[in-house]
Write an enzyme that holds these catalytic residues in place. Structure first.
Site, PDB file in Angstrom:
ATOM      1  NE  ARG A 164      -2.215  -1.297   3.471  1.00  0.00           N
ATOM      2  CZ  ARG A 164      -2.458  -0.736   4.644  1.00  0.00           C
ATOM      3  NH1 ARG A 164      -3.457   0.099   4.805  1.00  0.00           N
ATOM      4  NH2 ARG A 164      -1.716  -1.034   5.694  1.00  0.00           N
TER       5      ARG A 164
ATOM      6  CG  ASN B 160      -4.209  -4.305   3.769  1.00  0.00           C
ATOM      7  OD1 ASN B 160      -3.645  -4.288   2.690  1.00  0.00           O
ATOM      8  ND2 ASN B 160      -3.557  -4.256   4.912  1.00  0.00           N
TER       9      ASN B 160
END
Length: 93
Positions: free
Chosen positions: A22, A40
């Protein structure tokens, strides 16, 4: 929001959680001038929402599908749509 902005929605499959994916995605998106987020998902995927010029979104998609990502990307399922709301910055969720 510019009329030329589009939204890339990408579900990234593979070993992409707990490996800096990320953060890496956020850095690449900001370099390309995109806004959005990477989040997520409970099933192990990462959802990437990126808005901006189509060319920048296409480059981000190429990067997500490439071999230089943290972890291991097995598959990226992508969809394009009109940018319908303003998203400030690019965050990790």
């Amino acid at each position: 929001m510019s009329a030329a902005e589009v939204r890339l929605t990408a579900w990234v499959h593979g070993r992409v959680q707990g490996v800096g994916f990320r953060w890496w995605t956020r850095c690449r998106a900001l370099e390309l001038g995109l806004t959005g987020y990477a989040a997520n998902q409970a099933d192990g995927r990462v959802l990437v929402i990126a808005q901006g010029p189509r060319e920048s979104g296409e480059e981000l998609l190429r990067l997500l599908q490439g071999d230089a990502t943290p972890g291991r990307v097995d598959n990226v399922v992508a969809a394009w749509s009109e940018a319908s709301e303003r998203i400030a910055g690019f965050s990790e969720r």
